[in-house]
Design an enzyme around this catalytic site. Structure first.
Site, PDB file in Angstrom:
ATOM      1  N   ASN A 124       0.832  -1.199   0.000  1.00 52.32           N
ATOM      2  CA  ASN A 124       0.000   0.000   0.000  1.00 52.32           C
ATOM      3  C   ASN A 124       0.870   1.254   0.000  1.00 52.32           C
ATOM      4  OD1 ASN A 124       0.565  -0.964   2.657  1.00 52.32           O
ATOM      5  ND2 ASN A 124      -0.983   0.375   3.530  1.00 52.32           N
ATOM      6  N   ILE A 125       0.391   2.274  -0.674  1.00 49.32           N
ATOM      7  CA  ILE A 125       1.114   3.533  -0.793  1.00 49.32           C
ATOM      8  C   ILE A 125       0.146   4.656  -0.417  1.00 49.32           C
ATOM      9  CG2 ILE A 125       2.357   5.072  -2.376  1.00 49.32           C
ATOM     10  CD1 ILE A 125       2.942   2.526  -4.094  1.00 49.32           C
ATOM     11  N   GLU A 126       0.402   5.278   0.714  1.00 45.83           N
ATOM     12  CA  GLU A 126      -0.500   6.326   1.198  1.00 45.83           C
ATOM     13  C   GLU A 126      -0.006   7.702   0.750  1.00 45.83           C
ATOM     14  OE1 GLU A 126      -0.949   5.637   5.417  1.00 45.83           O
ATOM     15  OE2 GLU A 126      -2.143   3.823   5.041  1.00 45.83           O
ATOM     16  N   CYS A 142      -4.128   0.558  -2.511  1.00 46.88           N
ATOM     17  CA  CYS A 142      -3.917  -0.676  -1.737  1.00 46.88           C
ATOM     18  C   CYS A 142      -2.871  -1.571  -2.405  1.00 46.88           C
ATOM     19  CB  CYS A 142      -5.215  -1.472  -1.660  1.00 46.88           C
ATOM     20  SG  CYS A 142      -6.521  -0.663  -0.756  1.00 46.88           S
ATOM     21  N   CYS A 173     -10.785  -2.832  -4.321  1.00 50.27           N
ATOM     22  CA  CYS A 173      -9.943  -3.929  -4.813  1.00 50.27           C
ATOM     23  C   CYS A 173     -10.795  -5.112  -5.260  1.00 50.27           C
ATOM     24  CB  CYS A 173      -8.946  -4.360  -3.745  1.00 50.27           C
ATOM     25  SG  CYS A 173      -7.656  -3.131  -3.445  1.00 50.27           S
ATOM     26  N   CYS A 222     -10.316  -4.597   0.152  1.00 50.25           N
ATOM     27  CA  CYS A 222     -11.355  -3.571   0.323  1.00 50.25           C
ATOM     28  C   CYS A 222     -12.315  -3.629  -0.868  1.00 50.25           C
ATOM     29  CB  CYS A 222     -10.717  -2.188   0.439  1.00 50.25           C
ATOM     30  SG  CYS A 222     -10.200  -1.511  -1.155  1.00 50.25           S
ATOM     31  N   GLU A 251      -3.027  -4.705  -3.101  1.00 57.50           N
ATOM     32  CA  GLU A 251      -3.578  -5.620  -4.110  1.00 57.50           C
ATOM     33  C   GLU A 251      -3.631  -4.966  -5.488  1.00 57.50           C
ATOM     34  OE1 GLU A 251      -4.727  -4.849  -1.119  1.00 57.50           O
ATOM     35  OE2 GLU A 251      -6.248  -6.259  -0.426  1.00 57.50           O
TER      36      GLU A 251
HETATM   37  N1  THU Z   1      -5.168  -1.425   2.515  1.00 54.77           N
HETATM   38  C1  THU Z   1      -4.612  -2.290   1.631  1.00 54.77           C
HETATM   39  O1  THU Z   1      -3.483  -2.086   1.155  1.00 54.77           O
HETATM   40  N2  THU Z   1      -5.326  -3.382   1.258  1.00 54.77           N
HETATM   41  C2  THU Z   1      -6.565  -3.696   1.735  1.00 54.77           C
HETATM   42  O2  THU Z   1      -7.140  -4.669   1.316  1.00 54.77           O
HETATM   43  C3  THU Z   1      -7.186  -2.864   2.759  1.00 54.77           C
HETATM   44  C4  THU Z   1      -6.496  -1.597   3.072  1.00 54.77           C
HETATM   45  C5  THU Z   1      -4.399  -0.265   2.939  1.00 54.77           C
HETATM   46  C6  THU Z   1      -4.903   1.063   2.447  1.00 54.77           C
HETATM   47  C7  THU Z   1      -4.384   1.997   3.514  1.00 54.77           C
HETATM   48  O3  THU Z   1      -3.066   2.376   3.194  1.00 54.77           O
HETATM   49  C8  THU Z   1      -4.338   1.164   4.770  1.00 54.77           C
HETATM   50  O4  THU Z   1      -4.398  -0.179   4.353  1.00 54.77           O
HETATM   51  C9  THU Z   1      -5.457   1.439   5.757  1.00 54.77           C
HETATM   52  O5  THU Z   1      -6.680   1.405   5.139  1.00 54.77           O
END
Ligand code: THU
Length: 136
Positions: free
Chosen positions: A43-45, A54, A90, A87, A56
């Protein structure tokens, strides 16, 4: 042939690259193509939160952008007690591009749960609803 154990290890490693300064929640994904190639994701925020992506989708978009269209398995690792199921966004992307793959969820206790996208995302929207459109 790559084993599931190997894929799980790679997903865990991929999670180390996560950029998650806002949530602190790091996720790793490893996507195995039918031909045995592995694409990783984390994941990259982004400071404007909604631009976050996310793990995935990173893995899947990397594969699609390289022309790979057929997938066997997607491992998703989270360093938490709970599993990290994909999520909603995804789920839609997985439904569109990798409908048949097996999804393996892994938590920090090394427990595993296998799921199919059809069970996670029943009654999905997809291209069939776009056919027969009447444009004004
Ligand atoms: N996130 C994912 O990378 N995959 C998921 O299936 C659920 C959420 C990440 C997004 C965000 O950076 C962090 O988790 C919190 O939501």
């Amino acid at each position: 042939m790559r084993t599931k154990t190997e894929l799980i290890k790679i997903a865990k490693l991929a999670g180390k690259q996560a950029i998650a300064p806002y949530s602190g929640f790091k996720v790793g994904a490893a996507l195995l193509s039918k031909k045995g190639k592995i694409f990783t994701g984390c994941n990259i925020e982004v400071s404007s939160y909604s631009l976050t992506i996310c793990a995935e989708r990173v893995a899947l978009f990397k594969a699609l952008s390289e022309g790979v269209r057929e997938f066997d398995c997607l491992a998703i690792y989270a360093n938490t007690e709970n599993f990290c199921p994909p999520c909603g966004a995804c789920r839609q992307v997985i439904w569109d591009f990798a409908r048949d793959l097996t999804i393996v969820l892994i938590n920090k206790k090394k427990e595993q749960r296998e799921v199919k996208i059809a069970d996670l995302y029943p009654d999905a929207f997809d291209e069939q609803y776009l056919s027969g459109l009447e444009h004004p």
